[in-house]
Design a protein around this motif. Structure first.
Motif, PDB file in Angstrom:
ATOM      1  N   LYS A  62       8.230   2.279  -6.308  1.00  0.00           N
ATOM      2  CA  LYS A  62       8.276   3.533  -5.566  1.00  0.00           C
ATOM      3  C   LYS A  62       6.872   4.044  -5.268  1.00  0.00           C
ATOM      4  O   LYS A  62       6.579   4.483  -4.159  1.00  0.00           O
ATOM      5  CB  LYS A  62       9.034   4.597  -6.351  1.00  0.00           C
ATOM      6  CG  LYS A  62      10.522   4.407  -6.389  1.00  0.00           C
ATOM      7  CD  LYS A  62      11.174   5.501  -7.202  1.00  0.00           C
ATOM      8  CE  LYS A  62      12.642   5.250  -7.406  1.00  0.00           C
ATOM      9  NZ  LYS A  62      13.252   6.293  -8.253  1.00  0.00           N
ATOM     10  N   ALA A  63       6.008   3.979  -6.258  1.00  0.00           N
ATOM     11  CA  ALA A  63       4.637   4.453  -6.084  1.00  0.00           C
ATOM     12  C   ALA A  63       3.899   3.581  -5.080  1.00  0.00           C
ATOM     13  O   ALA A  63       3.141   4.085  -4.246  1.00  0.00           O
ATOM     14  CB  ALA A  63       3.914   4.456  -7.427  1.00  0.00           C
ATOM     15  N   ARG A  64       4.125   2.283  -5.121  1.00  0.00           N
ATOM     16  CA  ARG A  64       3.461   1.363  -4.198  1.00  0.00           C
ATOM     17  C   ARG A  64       3.926   1.616  -2.764  1.00  0.00           C
ATOM     18  O   ARG A  64       3.121   1.619  -1.832  1.00  0.00           O
ATOM     19  CB  ARG A  64       3.741  -0.075  -4.611  1.00  0.00           C
ATOM     20  CG  ARG A  64       2.883  -1.088  -3.875  1.00  0.00           C
ATOM     21  CD  ARG A  64       3.095  -2.457  -4.394  1.00  0.00           C
ATOM     22  NE  ARG A  64       4.440  -2.892  -3.997  1.00  0.00           N
ATOM     23  CZ  ARG A  64       4.976  -4.054  -4.292  1.00  0.00           C
ATOM     24  NH1 ARG A  64       4.291  -4.915  -5.014  1.00  0.00           N
ATOM     25  NH2 ARG A  64       6.177  -4.382  -3.896  1.00  0.00           N
ATOM     26  N   GLY A  71      -0.923   5.177   3.631  1.00  0.00           N
ATOM     27  CA  GLY A  71      -1.974   4.373   4.245  1.00  0.00           C
ATOM     28  C   GLY A  71      -1.685   4.112   5.711  1.00  0.00           C
ATOM     29  O   GLY A  71      -2.570   4.154   6.557  1.00  0.00           O
ATOM     30  N   ALA A  72      -0.419   3.869   6.051  1.00  0.00           N
ATOM     31  CA  ALA A  72      -0.033   3.634   7.441  1.00  0.00           C
ATOM     32  C   ALA A  72      -0.188   4.917   8.257  1.00  0.00           C
ATOM     33  O   ALA A  72      -0.614   4.881   9.410  1.00  0.00           O
ATOM     34  CB  ALA A  72       1.406   3.138   7.509  1.00  0.00           C
ATOM     35  N   GLU A  73       0.144   6.054   7.676  1.00  0.00           N
ATOM     36  CA  GLU A  73       0.004   7.333   8.379  1.00  0.00           C
ATOM     37  C   GLU A  73      -1.458   7.650   8.658  1.00  0.00           C
ATOM     38  O   GLU A  73      -1.805   8.139   9.723  1.00  0.00           O
ATOM     39  CB  GLU A  73       0.637   8.455   7.562  1.00  0.00           C
ATOM     40  CG  GLU A  73       2.147   8.386   7.498  1.00  0.00           C
ATOM     41  CD  GLU A  73       2.734   9.436   6.579  1.00  0.00           C
ATOM     42  OE1 GLU A  73       1.966  10.251   6.036  1.00  0.00           O
ATOM     43  OE2 GLU A  73       3.954   9.437   6.391  1.00  0.00           O
ATOM     44  N   SER A  74      -2.327   7.366   7.691  1.00  0.00           N
ATOM     45  CA  SER A  74      -3.751   7.653   7.886  1.00  0.00           C
ATOM     46  C   SER A  74      -4.338   6.737   8.958  1.00  0.00           C
ATOM     47  O   SER A  74      -5.221   7.142   9.718  1.00  0.00           O
ATOM     48  CB  SER A  74      -4.521   7.506   6.580  1.00  0.00           C
ATOM     49  OG  SER A  74      -4.487   6.170   6.136  1.00  0.00           O
ATOM     50  N   GLU A  75      -3.830   5.502   9.080  1.00  0.00           N
ATOM     51  CA  GLU A  75      -4.298   4.593  10.131  1.00  0.00           C
ATOM     52  C   GLU A  75      -3.886   5.109  11.505  1.00  0.00           C
ATOM     53  O   GLU A  75      -4.638   5.031  12.466  1.00  0.00           O
ATOM     54  CB  GLU A  75      -3.729   3.189   9.905  1.00  0.00           C
ATOM     55  CG  GLU A  75      -4.365   2.464   8.745  1.00  0.00           C
ATOM     56  CD  GLU A  75      -3.753   1.089   8.521  1.00  0.00           C
ATOM     57  OE1 GLU A  75      -2.977   0.632   9.388  1.00  0.00           O
ATOM     58  OE2 GLU A  75      -4.053   0.487   7.492  1.00  0.00           O
ATOM     59  N   LYS A  76      -2.661   5.662  11.614  1.00  0.00           N
ATOM     60  CA  LYS A  76      -2.184   6.197  12.879  1.00  0.00           C
ATOM     61  C   LYS A  76      -3.027   7.394  13.315  1.00  0.00           C
ATOM     62  O   LYS A  76      -3.348   7.536  14.484  1.00  0.00           O
ATOM     63  CB  LYS A  76      -0.713   6.613  12.763  1.00  0.00           C
ATOM     64  CG  LYS A  76       0.237   5.458  12.669  1.00  0.00           C
ATOM     65  CD  LYS A  76       1.662   5.935  12.539  1.00  0.00           C
ATOM     66  CE  LYS A  76       2.615   4.770  12.371  1.00  0.00           C
ATOM     67  NZ  LYS A  76       4.017   5.231  12.208  1.00  0.00           N
TER      68      LYS A  76
END
Length: 81
Positions: A62-64, A71-76
């Protein structure tokens, strides 16, 4: 004779001063009492991955997944700028 009596006392003082400096227990990292994800107690069983302690493999997954999503949101957001 007085000089001989003082020497053993002087030899003991440096040995006493060195004891507090060599304490390996202070540098040892202690394990937390609760799971990072669900806050269950870690008294009997624990699971250590990626620098954190979890109550089991499920909480670690869950944490991973949460880290991957953030991480995907920050890339967007970086691409939008």
């Amino acid at each position: 004779m007085q000089n001989q009596e003082k020497k053993p006392e002087e030899e003991q003082k440096p040995a006493e001063e060195q004891k507090p400096q060599s304490t390996p227990q202070q540098t040892k990292k202690e394990r937390p009492e609760e799971c990072v994800v669900c806050n269950k107690s870690l008294k009997k069983r624990w699971y250590y991955r990626e620098g954190n302690y979890y109550c089991g493999k499920g909480c670690w997954k869950k944490a991973r997944k949460g880290k991957e999503k953030s991480g995907a949101e920050s890339e967007k957001t970086n691409e939008a700028k």
